[in-house]
Design an enzyme around this catalytic site. Sequence first.
Site: not given
Ligand code: AMP
Length: 187
Positions: A13, A88, A127, A133, A144
């Site tokens: 993504k 989400r 990654r 990360r 996740r």
């Molecule tokens: P991502 O980089 O999109 O995978 O997001 C990394 C982390 O940020 C996720 O695993 C959540 O802990 C938090 N996060 C990102 N977007 C959201 C969202 N819309 N709602 C809640 N937590 C989020």
Amino acid sequence: MRILLMGPPGAGKGTQAVVLAERLGVPHISTGDIFRANVAGGTPLGVEAKRYMDAGEYVPDSVTNNMVRDRLTHDDARNGFLLDGYPRTLAQVGELDSMLADEGTALDRVVELTADTDEVVARLLNRALEQGRADDTEDVIRRRLEVYGEQTAPLTAVYAERGLLTQVDGMGAVDEVTGRILDELGV
Ligand code: AMP
């Protein structure tokens, strides 16, 4: 164009979002990136978010919704955006609807990148080696994916019902996947 890009962690993504936003001339708005920037900057929002992110859990809506509401009011997002990682949850879908309705707008398209679970776990572990990360350890990755399945996957049905959803195979080379998405968007 107001586009939402969805897909499980590791489906590519973030990578696709950067390329697509550039091609479409709209800002890439990633809640994960905004959280990570706050974590890096040691802001109160970052301190709060980090606890959840490190565990593979979602940051509470009380934090996330306000952050997105604020970001969408910036000038660069007035004529379009590519949302990555928000909404989400079903509650966030309702919030986004109301944020956009306040502006008299709505999402134009929702693209879901699909990916095989073994492949996404492998990608995320890779990654972890490359980027280090904090949320890319195997246990957190599995959590996740679980959270995505429980809380986020059901959103696709909502957007399908609205006639907005397009599913795109996220497997393959980055360029190929970008091409598939642009084809689907008719760009
Ligand atoms: P991502 O980089 O999109 O995978 O997001 C990394 C982390 O940020 C996720 O695993 C959540 O802990 C938090 N996060 C990102 N977007 C959201 C969202 N819309 N709602 C809640 N937590 C989020």
